[in-house]
Design a protein around this motif. Structure first.
Motif, short mmCIF file in Angstrom:
data_model
loop_
_atom_site.label_atom_id
_atom_site.label_comp_id
_atom_site.label_asym_id
_atom_site.label_seq_id
_atom_site.Cartn_x
_atom_site.Cartn_y
_atom_site.Cartn_z
N TRP A 1 -11.14 -1.74 8.86
CA TRP A 1 -9.82 -1.56 8.25
C TRP A 1 -8.75 -2.44 8.88
CZ3 TRP A 1 -11.78 0.05 4.25
CH2 TRP A 1 -12.58 1.19 4.14
N THR B 1 -12.70 -3.24 -5.12
CA THR B 1 -12.75 -2.07 -5.99
C THR B 1 -13.71 -2.29 -7.15
OG1 THR B 1 -10.45 -1.55 -5.43
CG2 THR B 1 -11.37 -0.49 -7.39
N THR C 1 -4.91 6.69 -1.65
CA THR C 1 -6.36 6.81 -1.52
C THR C 1 -6.99 5.45 -1.81
OG1 THR C 1 -6.54 7.51 -3.83
CG2 THR C 1 -6.38 9.23 -2.15
N PHE C 2 -8.13 5.21 -1.19
CA PHE C 2 -8.76 3.89 -1.23
C PHE C 2 -9.87 3.90 -2.27
CE2 PHE C 2 -10.49 0.02 0.80
CZ PHE C 2 -9.29 -0.65 1.04
N SER C 3 -9.72 3.10 -3.32
CA SER C 3 -10.63 3.17 -4.46
C SER C 3 -12.06 2.78 -4.10
CB SER C 3 -10.11 2.30 -5.60
OG SER C 3 -8.86 2.78 -6.05
N ARG D 1 -9.05 6.51 3.31
CA ARG D 1 -9.85 5.81 4.31
C ARG D 1 -9.94 6.65 5.59
NH1 ARG D 1 -7.71 -0.29 4.80
NH2 ARG D 1 -5.71 0.74 5.12
N GLU E 1 0.84 -1.20 0.00
CA GLU E 1 0.00 0.00 0.00
C GLU E 1 0.87 1.25 0.00
OE1 GLU E 1 -2.64 -0.38 3.32
OE2 GLU E 1 -3.33 -2.35 2.69
N CYS F 1 -13.55 3.47 -1.38
CA CYS F 1 -14.15 4.65 -0.75
C CYS F 1 -14.50 5.71 -1.78
CB CYS F 1 -13.20 5.21 0.31
SG CYS F 1 -12.85 4.05 1.65
N GLU G 1 -0.48 5.44 3.24
CA GLU G 1 -1.03 4.66 2.14
C GLU G 1 -1.66 5.61 1.13
OE1 GLU G 1 -3.94 2.19 4.05
OE2 GLU G 1 -5.43 3.76 4.08
N GLU H 1 -6.07 -1.91 -5.13
CA GLU H 1 -6.80 -1.47 -3.95
C GLU H 1 -6.75 0.04 -3.78
OE1 GLU H 1 -7.09 -3.06 0.62
OE2 GLU H 1 -5.10 -2.89 -0.26
N GLU H 2 -5.60 0.64 -4.12
CA GLU H 2 -5.40 2.05 -3.82
C GLU H 2 -4.75 2.79 -4.99
OE1 GLU H 2 -3.18 2.44 -0.20
OE2 GLU H 2 -4.53 1.14 0.94
#
Length: 615
Positions: A410, A593, A536-538, A520, A266, A540, A534, A576-577
């Protein structure tokens, strides 16, 4: 060594519905576990270029232009090499394995094709069994080779015509790899088939036989996709996401893994490197809803059946009657260990296999489970008598245990907290249980469930709301924001235009949203027991699209969605990110995702259609 690693996004995914492989844009299979997704690796150069093992095919003439694409509406990957002397292609696919029967027999087909001129392909097959921990022997024949790793045997069959005397210029190297050159002129097709589980000697596979396997694989994917009911604005995007989810499905049980990889970071160089080759209860519940949204009822039913088996075989432990994750066969042993002999992707260590979060208490899984079952019921997938009894037992346990600290969605490793999202989804569990009981006329302690549901509702409004921030916060007693709460209106806990929710959304936009991409949470404000940061969280970001639609900000929602689509790789796959410079981070491709992408697209489609009708 760092520069030798391809970008995470520079890969395509192939698979046969029991295992999968990643193929980089330079023609290397650098990740492949066999015989299952969660089995030890055979090729893992993605995590260690020297010791991980690989299966490489590339032009011998040096630098050339490469392009990668999928054969339309399939999981057949084509890697093209365009050079001055010729144009060549490597066509990679895995014929689908039996749907209901787990098997050790898998075939990875690598067709070599010369489109124009002449091209010399360098072939380098160097397996590294059991995460590089088990030595192997290699036996070369005129028709291929056998790699014997003890518990696993791989057979390399040459694709050639009878007039080809033998494999040209192929030999066994000191490291027991098979290396050599295959020369093709325009119109010629050769290659090889890598087979696991077979006991026979290598054989010459006719080009015609490989062509039939290719055609059969095309028919399989086209037939499967014909069941899709989605006809909205983003058909190609959702088709690729649906195929990706299908590739991440273990057909014998219906379980969908979180990702086919382990250890992809990450944060490059950091320690946030996890093994995602397992099935999470949370992901499973979302998957049922996404698959039903596209009309794939058979897959949704299989997955719902797998879920049912998990909660019917519930046990008792310190973390509740259900684990948060399982292996694809339903077993729960996912003990975590570190592969100290591997350097990790671009130096990102430790490399972990197994997942220590499996022993965590995460209360939200019960809400996601009940929400998924409720959604399935609305599409005609009914809960049977034994299933209902099991659900009743789960809710009775939750009634006794929801009001306690936990590790949360998480999977933090910094200790248990009273996470607002865990309470929110506990509310969902009781709410959906009450709704199912009322609709189906099933017996149960409805008075108790209603009481617990209402207690949670009152507690979240009282302790989850921070008057100073004018926002719902990550955990009780803090003022930290958390984008998991973007689901509050989506699950019906509050109205999507409630002033207190709109205030929360505005606070998130100020602190967690950067150029439409969503974090997140802020690890510096909310320590999670790990070093570093990390991307950005896709997931989200796609949930943010949902929230914007509900808030009536349709134009903004569409812009965020369209911008998010630009972060997929050239094949339409997502990790993931997303990192600071737009690079993909984390395990790849990520089911969560793609599930969220499907849900956001369907929600946005419906909203745009309603808006068009209204005008």
């Amino acid at each position: 060594m760092v520069d030798e690693y391809p970008l995470i996004a520079d890969h395509g995914l192939i698979g046969d519905l029991q295992t999968a492989a990643l193929v980089s844009t330079d023609g290397t299979v650098d990740w492949f576990c066999c015989p299952r997704f969660d089995s030890p690796s055979v090729f893992a150069a993605l995590l260690d270029r020297r010791r991980g093992g690989h299966c490489r095919i590339r032009p011998a003439a040096g630098p050339c232009t490469t392009r990668q694409l999928y054969f339309p509406d399939t999981a057949i990957l084509i890697t093209r090499f365009l050079g001055q002397s010729g144009i060549g292609e490597v066509v990679d696919f895995m014929p689908p394995a039996p749907r209901r029967q787990a098997t050790a027999e898998h075939r990875l087909v690598r067709m070599l094709r010369c489109v124009r001129g002449r091209i010399d392909f360098e072939v380098d097959v160097a397996p590294s069994f059991d995460y590089g921990r088990r030595p192997h022997t290699t036996h070369l024949t005129d028709n291929g080779a056998v790699f014997d790793g003890g518990d696993l045997r791989l057979t390399l069959h040459a694709v050639r015509e009878p007039e080809d005397a033998r494999l040209a210029d192929i030999s066994v190297a000191q490291d027991n790899a098979v290396r050599g050159t295959v020369t093709l002129n325009a119109g010629q097709v050769r290659g090889f088939v890598l087979e696991s589980g077979g006991q026979g000697a290598p054989r010459a596979v006719r080009v015609e036989e490989v062509a039939r396997a290719f055609d059969s694989t095309v028919r399989f994917w086209h037939t499967w996709l014909a069941r899709s009911t989605y006809g909205g604005r983003w058909r190609e995007v959702l088709t690729r996401s649906a195929i990706t989810l299908k590739l991440l499905t273990y057909a014998p049980t219906g379980a969908i893994i979180a990702a086919p990889t382990a250890g992809l970071p990450e944060q490059v160089g950091g320690e946030r490197n996890w093994d995602y080759r397992y099935t999470w209860i949370r992901d499973a519940s979302f998957a049922v809803q996404s698959l039903l949204g596209m009309g794939f009822t058979e897959e949704a039913a299989d997955f719902a059946r797998w879920l049912g088996e998990r909660y019917q075989e519930r046990g008792e432990s310190a973390t509740g009657p259900m684990k948060i994750m399982y292996r694809v066969d339903g077993s729960a042993d996912v003990r975590e260990e570190v592969l100290d002999h591997w350097e990790g992707y671009r130096g990102s260590s430790p490399v972990r296999i197994g997942n220590g979060a499996s022993d965590q208490l995460q209360l939200d899984i019960y809400g996601e489970l009940l929400d998924g079952i409720h959604h399935a019921d609305r599409h005609g997938l009914r809960v049977g008598h034994q299933g209902w009894q099991a659900l009743t037992g789960l809710l009775d346990w939750l009634a006794d245990n929801w009001d306690q600290p936990e590790e949360g969605i998480w999977e933090v490793r910094g200790g248990r907290e009273n996470f607002t999202y865990g309470r929110l989804m506990s509310w969902v569990a009781f709410d959906r249980g009450v709704r199912l009981m009322d609709k189906l006329g099933r017996p149960g302690p409805i008075a108790r469930w209603l009481t617990e549901r209402d207690r949670i509702y009152a507690q979240v409004w009282e302790r989850g709301w921070d008057p100073g921030r004018r926002a719902f916060v990550q955990r009780y007693g803090s003022n930290v924001l958390d984008s998991s709460l973007l689901r509050m209106p989506q699950v019906g806990f509050l109205a999507p235009r409630d002033p207190m929710w709109l205030s929360t959304l505005a606070a998130m936009e100020e602190e967690l949203v950067t150029d439409s991409l969503v974090l997140r949470y802020d690890p510096s404000a909310s320590p999670d027991g790990l070093r570093g940061f990390e991307g950005t969280f896709s997931l989200c970001t796609f949930n943010y699209v949902h929230a914007l639609v509900g808030a009536g900000q349709l134009d903004k929602a569409r812009l965020v969605f369209e911008k998010m689509l630009t972060y997929g790789n050239r094949l339409g796959l997502y990790a993931e990110e997303i990192g600071p410079t737009g690079e993909q981070l984390g395990n790849f491709p990520q089911a969560f995702t793609h599930l969220a992408l499907i849900d956001a697209a369907i929600t946005l489609d419906h909203a745009l259609d309603r808006a068009a009708t209204a005008t």
